[in-house]
Design an enzyme around this catalytic site. Structure first.
Site, PDB file in Angstrom:
ATOM      1  N   LYS A 193       2.005   3.325  -9.277  1.00 21.60           N
ATOM      2  CA  LYS A 193       1.762   3.714  -7.876  1.00 21.60           C
ATOM      3  C   LYS A 193       3.105   3.558  -7.160  1.00 21.60           C
ATOM      4  O   LYS A 193       3.480   2.471  -6.741  1.00 21.60           O
ATOM      5  CB  LYS A 193       0.713   2.786  -7.270  1.00 21.60           C
ATOM      6  N   GLU A 269       7.049  -9.813  -7.809  1.00 20.55           N
ATOM      7  CA  GLU A 269       8.436  -9.908  -7.317  1.00 20.55           C
ATOM      8  C   GLU A 269       8.399  -9.530  -5.844  1.00 20.55           C
ATOM      9  O   GLU A 269       8.149  -8.378  -5.500  1.00 20.55           O
ATOM     10  CB  GLU A 269       9.353  -8.991  -8.121  1.00 20.55           C
ATOM     11  N   CYS A 303      16.149  -6.648  -2.068  1.00 20.41           N
ATOM     12  CA  CYS A 303      15.447  -7.928  -1.955  1.00 20.41           C
ATOM     13  C   CYS A 303      16.387  -9.102  -2.191  1.00 20.41           C
ATOM     14  O   CYS A 303      16.148 -10.205  -1.711  1.00 20.41           O
ATOM     15  CB  CYS A 303      14.312  -7.979  -2.956  1.00 20.41           C
ATOM     16  N   GLU A 405      12.384 -12.328   6.813  1.00 22.10           N
ATOM     17  CA  GLU A 405      13.057 -11.243   6.096  1.00 22.10           C
ATOM     18  C   GLU A 405      13.118 -10.004   6.991  1.00 22.10           C
ATOM     19  O   GLU A 405      12.102  -9.552   7.509  1.00 22.10           O
ATOM     20  CB  GLU A 405      12.290 -10.906   4.814  1.00 22.10           C
TER      21      GLU A 405
HETATM   22  P1  NAD Z   1       5.249  -3.094   0.489  1.00 27.96           P
HETATM   23  O1  NAD Z   1       4.698  -4.399   0.078  1.00 27.96           O
HETATM   24  O2  NAD Z   1       4.958  -2.597   1.844  1.00 27.96           O
HETATM   25  O3  NAD Z   1       4.767  -1.941  -0.507  1.00 27.96           O
HETATM   26  C1  NAD Z   1       4.953  -2.028  -1.902  1.00 27.96           C
HETATM   27  C2  NAD Z   1       3.906  -1.181  -2.592  1.00 27.96           C
HETATM   28  O4  NAD Z   1       2.626  -1.785  -2.431  1.00 27.96           O
HETATM   29  C3  NAD Z   1       3.786   0.236  -2.073  1.00 27.96           C
HETATM   30  O5  NAD Z   1       3.620   1.102  -3.160  1.00 27.96           O
HETATM   31  C4  NAD Z   1       2.530   0.169  -1.221  1.00 27.96           C
HETATM   32  O6  NAD Z   1       1.882   1.404  -1.069  1.00 27.96           O
HETATM   33  C5  NAD Z   1       1.693  -0.797  -2.025  1.00 27.96           C
HETATM   34  N1  NAD Z   1       0.631  -1.468  -1.278  1.00 27.96           N
HETATM   35  C6  NAD Z   1       0.640  -1.849   0.012  1.00 27.96           C
HETATM   36  N2  NAD Z   1      -0.512  -2.509   0.322  1.00 27.96           N
HETATM   37  C7  NAD Z   1      -1.257  -2.541  -0.813  1.00 27.96           C
HETATM   38  C8  NAD Z   1      -2.538  -3.065  -1.135  1.00 27.96           C
HETATM   39  N3  NAD Z   1      -3.291  -3.721  -0.241  1.00 27.96           N
HETATM   40  N4  NAD Z   1      -2.989  -2.899  -2.394  1.00 27.96           N
HETATM   41  C9  NAD Z   1      -2.247  -2.263  -3.326  1.00 27.96           C
HETATM   42  N5  NAD Z   1      -1.031  -1.738  -3.067  1.00 27.96           N
HETATM   43  C10 NAD Z   1      -0.529  -1.879  -1.829  1.00 27.96           C
HETATM   44  O7  NAD Z   1       6.823  -3.208   0.223  1.00 27.96           O
HETATM   45  P2  NAD Z   1       7.957  -2.176   0.621  1.00 27.96           P
HETATM   46  O8  NAD Z   1       8.056  -2.123   2.102  1.00 27.96           O
HETATM   47  O9  NAD Z   1       7.717  -0.922  -0.143  1.00 27.96           O
HETATM   48  O10 NAD Z   1       9.282  -2.878   0.006  1.00 27.96           O
HETATM   49  C11 NAD Z   1      10.051  -3.808   0.696  1.00 27.96           C
HETATM   50  C12 NAD Z   1       9.663  -5.216   0.309  1.00 27.96           C
HETATM   51  O11 NAD Z   1       9.761  -5.352  -1.105  1.00 27.96           O
HETATM   52  C13 NAD Z   1      10.577  -6.291   0.862  1.00 27.96           C
HETATM   53  O12 NAD Z   1       9.805  -7.382   1.284  1.00 27.96           O
HETATM   54  C14 NAD Z   1      11.425  -6.711  -0.333  1.00 27.96           C
HETATM   55  O13 NAD Z   1      11.942  -8.009  -0.280  1.00 27.96           O
HETATM   56  C15 NAD Z   1      10.456  -6.547  -1.435  1.00 27.96           C
HETATM   57  N6  NAD Z   1      11.155  -6.369  -2.719  1.00 27.96           N
HETATM   58  C16 NAD Z   1      11.185  -7.426  -3.608  1.00 27.96           C
HETATM   59  C17 NAD Z   1      11.866  -7.294  -4.823  1.00 27.96           C
HETATM   60  C18 NAD Z   1      11.959  -8.423  -5.817  1.00 27.96           C
HETATM   61  O14 NAD Z   1      12.401  -8.180  -6.937  1.00 27.96           O
HETATM   62  N7  NAD Z   1      11.570  -9.640  -5.480  1.00 27.96           N
HETATM   63  C19 NAD Z   1      12.497  -6.085  -5.116  1.00 27.96           C
HETATM   64  C20 NAD Z   1      12.444  -5.056  -4.191  1.00 27.96           C
HETATM   65  C21 NAD Z   1      11.755  -5.200  -2.990  1.00 27.96           C
HETATM   66  O1  6OD Z   2      17.886  -5.605 -11.178  1.00 25.13           O
HETATM   67  C1  6OD Z   2      16.653  -5.731 -11.295  1.00 25.13           C
HETATM   68  O2  6OD Z   2      16.098  -5.750 -12.398  1.00 25.13           O
HETATM   69  C2  6OD Z   2      15.834  -5.876 -10.086  1.00 25.13           C
HETATM   70  N1  6OD Z   2      14.521  -6.086 -10.295  1.00 25.13           N
HETATM   71  C3  6OD Z   2      16.393  -5.776  -8.864  1.00 25.13           C
HETATM   72  C4  6OD Z   2      15.701  -5.939  -7.642  1.00 25.13           C
HETATM   73  C5  6OD Z   2      16.273  -5.591  -6.489  1.00 25.13           C
HETATM   74  C6  6OD Z   2      15.567  -5.717  -5.257  1.00 25.13           C
HETATM   75  O3  6OD Z   2      15.691  -4.987  -4.310  1.00 25.13           O
END
Ligand code: NAD
Ligand code: 6OD
Length: 501
Positions: A193, A269, A303, A405
């Site tokens: 998704k 993550e 992130c 954040e």
């Molecule tokens: P988000 O949580 O809004 O959305 C992520 C995904 O989850 C999307 O595909 C969304 O449609 C889906 N989603 C939302 N609500 C849902 C539900 N109730 N059930 C199932 N699916 C659902 O995140 P975003 O805005 O797309 O991304 C930014 C965030 O992601 C930031 O907080 C960032 O720190 C985090 N992030 C973390 C990592 C990591 O490796 N820790 C990496 C990249 C991004």
């Molecule tokens: O490098 C990766 O494998 C990884 N998961 C990076 C995440 C970046 C977050 O925005």
């Protein structure tokens, strides 16, 4: 059937592309006919319409994945699966320009970033795990028994089953393949998704899967939103055996609740509020350049990015001045230009959120060292989600922009006096994803990194990735680790076989 039309059009051109679901090897429209817009963050133009997968579409995708797991994919040997995944990587390389154009169109990220990070990692995530699964050692214990003959215990790694892969928009291909690569390598099948903001590269990957001969149903893509939409239909589907998620902590928490029905495994993550610590003995040129990257790259939408910077007092003023100089020199604008460093944020909605924090910082008494607003990028891009890289100083440790954040190109810089003090400041957060430490003192690097409450600590570098290492966060930043042999834990079910000899 092709997944989309005109995916390779230049970012500034409105197109009539349609982003279809990819189910059981076919590109399919929404069964309810529901579509939503995908707009360019560069200029607000319409990229195309995305087909929202209904509960029935999701059900079909999960059934297809279950059938492929039990059938064509499950029947392949590990070397055969591995060879197919290397072909996927080769085909991504061959279609590099298509993936690059698709990713840039969806995200507005500069070609300098997408061509060096996003697309190469898309291929590497398949190549590395295709190789790795062949080299993960198995556990074996010999048990002494009273009859003197003993027993042999050996551990088998079985695929977990159907994995739901729920993805964010900031590094769409990279983060999706980071999960799909190991999942498939271990013999699982997937239903992906993608974020509603970035449907393109996941869809395009469906073409690649078909072209290299990955059996139908192994890789499926369902488009849509989260709550009451595709994301929720998928994560609450009883046919899903495990859910791997990357995104906001609040979303992860909702998904964990859904996963508790049926006691499905999760790998999470999530968000971060990552500290960067610069000691007075650091190589200042490197520390400034590295912090500029970790705070501003991808317009701060990483992130792992640094939003809290702590600088040892003797070099505080010089560091702030030099980072501000670097931020002011960054080239913002046309993502197609090779020297562009900053693209727009992902959407107008996200820009409003980040600009809200820019206002809050001022209300809370910050000194705005640089930025704080919207840059002039010219009439052609005026409707895009542009924002200035921003640095603040002078805020209290409990200010909103120091604790929450933001996910934008910004950071707060604060002086510190002692190692103990900065460790306490760095750890004073609900998050625990990543940290950077800049020092030329090796003992200090060891000492400090061992005391930071994070899953990832970079010393004199940032986002330097070895895919064999563990990746993930502690506290509210995540559950579990992926990468290298660590991915085995989530993507397989170990079975101990005890053989009485
Ligand atoms: P988000 O949580 O809004 O959305 C992520 C995904 O989850 C999307 O595909 C969304 O449609 C889906 N989603 C939302 N609500 C849902 C539900 N109730 N059930 C199932 N699916 C659902 O995140 P975003 O805005 O797309 O991304 C930014 C965030 O992601 C930031 O907080 C960032 O720190 C985090 N992030 C973390 C990592 C990591 O490796 N820790 C990496 C990249 C991004
Ligand atoms: O490098 C990766 O494998 C990884 N998961 C990076 C995440 C970046 C977050 O925005």
């Amino acid at each position: 059937m092709s997944s989309t039309s005109t995916l390779t059009a230049p970012a500034s051109t409105a197109t009539s592309a349609e982003f279809l679901n990819f189910i059981n090897g076919d590109f399919r429209p929404s069964s309810t006919g529901t579509t939503f817009e995908n707009r360019s963050p560069v200029d607000g133009s319409l990229i195309g319409m995305v087909h929202e997968a209904s509960a029935d579409d999701v059900d079909e995708a999960v059934r297809a994945a279950r059938a492929a797991r039990a059938g064509a994919w499950g029947e392949l040997s590990m070397p055969e699966r591995s060879a197919l995944l290397v072909s996927v990587a080769d085909e991504i390389d061959r279609r590099f320009d298509d993936f690059l154009a698709a990713e840039m169109l969806d995200t507005g990220k500069p070609v300098s970033i997408a061509s060096h990070i996003d697309i190469p990692r898309g291929a590497a995530n398949f190549r590395v795990f295709a190789d790795l699964v062949k080299n993960v050692p198995g556990e074996h214990f010999h048990l002494a028994t009273p009859d003197g003959l003993g027993a042999a215990n050996l551990q088998l790694h079985k695929p977990r089953g159907v994995i739901a892969v729920v993805c964010p928009w900031n590094l769409p291909l990279l983060l999706m393949t980071w999960k799909v690569g190991p999942a498939l390598a271990w013999g699982n099948t997937v239903v992906v998704k993608p974020s509603e903001e970035t449907p393109a590269t996941a869809t395009l990957l469906g073409e690649v899967m078909n072209d290299v001969g990955v059996p139908a149903g192994v890789y499926n893509v369902v488009h849509g939103f989260g709550p009451n939409s595709t994301g929720e239909f998928l994560t609450s589907h009883p046919g899903v055996d495990g859910i791997t998620f990357t995104g906001e902590t609040r979303t992860g928490s909702a998904i964990m609740k859904a996963a508790s029905d049926g006691v499905r495994a999760v790998s999470m993550e999530m968000g971060g509020k990552n500290p960067g610590i610069i000691f007075a003995d650091a190589d200042l040129d490197e520390a400034v350049a590295g912090t500029a990257r970790s705070a501003f790259a991808n317009s701060g939408q990483v992130c792992l990015g640094t939003e809290r910077v702590y600088v040892e007092r003797p070099i505080f003023d010089e560091f702030v001045a030099r980072l501000a100089e670097r931020a002011q020199a960054m080239k913002i604008g046309d993502p197609d230009q090779p020297d562009t460093e900053l693209g727009p944020l992902i959407s107008e909605e996200h820009r409003q959120k980040v600009l809200g924090y820019y206002r809050t910082a001022v209300d809370e008494g910050a000194t705005v060292v640089t930025g704080g607003g919207v840059p002039d990028v010219g009439d052609a891009h005026a409707k895009g989600a542009w924002i200035e890289p921003t640095i603040w100083t002078g805020l209290a440790d409990d200010a909103a922009v120091v604790t929450e954040e933001i996910f934008g190109p910004c950071c707060h810089i604060r002086p510190f006096d002692t190692e103990d003090e900065v460790i306490q400041l760095a750890n004073d957060t609900e998050y625990g994803l990543a940290a950077t430490v800049w020092t030329t003192n090796l003992s200090r690097a060891h000492r400090v990194s061992s005391r930071l409450e994070v899953g990832l600590c970079w010393v004199n570098s940032w986002f330097l990735r070895d895919l064999r290492t563990s990746f993930g966060g502690m506290k509210s930043s995540g559950i579990g680790r992926e990468g290298g042999a660590h991915s085995t834990e989530f993507y397989t079910e170990p079975t101990n076989v005890c053989i009485k000899l």
